[in-house]
Design a protein around this motif. Sequence first.
Motif, short mmCIF file in Angstrom:
data_model
loop_
_atom_site.label_atom_id
_atom_site.label_comp_id
_atom_site.label_asym_id
_atom_site.label_seq_id
_atom_site.Cartn_x
_atom_site.Cartn_y
_atom_site.Cartn_z
N GLU A 190 -7.83 -13.48 -3.48
CA GLU A 190 -7.16 -12.30 -2.96
C GLU A 190 -5.75 -12.18 -3.53
N ASP A 191 -5.05 -13.32 -3.65
CA ASP A 191 -3.71 -13.31 -4.24
C ASP A 191 -3.76 -12.85 -5.69
N MET A 192 -4.76 -13.32 -6.43
CA MET A 192 -4.89 -12.93 -7.83
C MET A 192 -5.15 -11.43 -7.96
N LYS A 193 -5.95 -10.90 -7.06
CA LYS A 193 -6.22 -9.46 -7.07
C LYS A 193 -4.96 -8.67 -6.77
N ASN A 194 -4.19 -9.12 -5.78
CA ASN A 194 -2.94 -8.44 -5.44
C ASN A 194 -1.94 -8.52 -6.59
N TYR A 195 -1.93 -9.66 -7.28
CA TYR A 195 -1.02 -9.82 -8.43
C TYR A 195 -1.38 -8.83 -9.53
N CYS A 240 5.60 -11.93 -6.33
CA CYS A 240 5.72 -13.13 -7.16
C CYS A 240 6.57 -14.19 -6.47
N ILE A 241 7.68 -13.78 -5.87
CA ILE A 241 8.54 -14.73 -5.19
C ILE A 241 7.80 -15.36 -4.01
N ALA A 242 7.12 -14.53 -3.21
CA ALA A 242 6.40 -15.05 -2.05
C ALA A 242 5.27 -15.99 -2.47
N TYR A 243 4.58 -15.63 -3.54
CA TYR A 243 3.47 -16.47 -4.00
C TYR A 243 3.97 -17.81 -4.54
N CYS A 244 5.08 -17.78 -5.28
CA CYS A 244 5.65 -19.02 -5.81
C CYS A 244 6.10 -19.95 -4.68
#
Length: 592
Positions: A190-195, A240-244
């Motif tokens: 899901e994160d990859m899709k949002n990215y 990007c900041i939240a994911y990192c």
Amino acid sequence: MKKNKNLSELMGYAGKHKYLTYSSLILSVVSAVLALLPFVFIFFVIKEVIEVAPNYSQAVNVARNGWMAVLFALISLAIYIGALMCSHLSAFRIAGNLRKTMMGHIANLPLGFIGEMGSGKIRRIVNDSSAATETYLAHQLPDMAGAITTPLGMIVMLFLFDWRFGLICLVPVILGFVSMFKMAGPKMAEDMKNYQNALADMNNEAVEYVRGVPVVKTFGQTVHTFKRFKGSIDSYYKFCIAYCKKCRMPMLMYTVFINSAFAFLITLALILTGGEAVTQSLLLSLIFYVIFTPVIATSMTKVLFMSENGMIVADALSRIHSILDIKPLPDAKNPQHPKDNSVEFQNVSFRYSGTETDAIRNISFRVQPGETVALVGPSGGGKTTAAGLISRFWDVTGGEVKVGDVNVKNIRKSELTETVSYVFQDSRLLKTSILENVRLSKPNASREDVEQALHKAQCDDILAKLPDGIDTVIGTRGVYLSGGEQQRIAIARVMLKDAPIIVLDEATAFADPENEALVQKAFEELSKNKTVIMIAHRLTTVKNADRIFVLKDGRIEECGTHDKLAEQGGLYARMWQDYQTSVSWKVGGAIL
């Protein structure tokens, strides 16, 4: 199961080259197995050296075992290179076929689809998504086969020499897997899709922003004028900041565990010695496993990215399907031929997908053959939408659009294209010669026909200043044309096509006064004996139209000639007054 499905789908675009992909997997597995054999010979070297110490001259097999390690390393490398050669040949063919398939499908989709999705997003899907599959097949898939084989072979070797050290080496592997799962688990898809969504939105808005730079520079606006573009950048930044931050601790723990195998080995060695002297066999095992265990970190890192790569290619295929799954407008099953050059709207309504209100609502009017009509009105009134329905950029949601007393749905697409020519507000030329740019509308036209069309489109001054005249390639050696000059070339293209119905959508929007005058002359030549529907904000360009339709909020507010509408004191009269006021503004004593 899903990965196999993705691979199976990609193989459908490979043709006979799919056997190269399968060959690359087999070769990669063989290479991974052979890459472990040098460690066996290194073990023999260490074993012999320790056994003969301190009489090292008795170690007669060190050189032979060393060369065997080098030989198997070189063989493994050669086979891996062969695997990559096979995978690249197949990957290039698949990526090329994907692009061809998508572009062929896009060519059959209505032009309205490009406007709704955005050219930047379409370009990103065609280029980047197909490139993602290429990277996956060329590098990641054979590496995946090797990454799966290596740990299996390593487990055998870990227990082959000393099961106690082999067992302790699995502890950091298990801890690393636990940490990895927190990053590469189901949530990552899901994160990859949002990215990818955030990246696609930013790319699409960037394209639209760059196209609007002339307006920004003219009116001294800043990037904040383009709120959607700035908003897309902010959204991408926040994601990007939240994911990192979310991956920071799991990645730290994974790195620590997967690189700490030597610490577990030394701890075990100290426990096994029990404070006594180190035996030769224990020392041999310790040295070998200290040398061997770094391979674990390399293999585990490949496994970590293997799951991410699978998600990337799955997302790429999903985006490719977002184009391929869109159905072209159905062609006429029982085609009819237009009887004349008339255009008629009968109670037409249209609503864009994803919106709750109609762009145009229940409008009706008829344009007689050879008549010139204009569509004017406030922005968002439905002018461009109505004009696009004539060329069938979309299908109506209610009512009928007729050309020559035939519903456009019952006219073959090819015939409708030949019947209606559309001059866009921002006509773009390809990076090829002016001759070929004009010939796009009629590929079999002679050079003389093209030259005549350019002459009628008032392009003589353009050709005169270009180094190679009609054979000049646009965009090379500093050869560029202004917006008005490009528009005249585009008009020549339409003239060459010689369609009986012409739609002009804000065709003088980017022309300076000098070019606008020439464009208007080109329009006069183009409009002879043609049915013309023109959209304009510059009301001076529609004064001589046979009829003017004023659209507001998707409805026809007024209809009549310029003089009649100006006298009525309605919406058109107010627009005309505002226009006259705007062109009489003075700055520093000069009339704009």
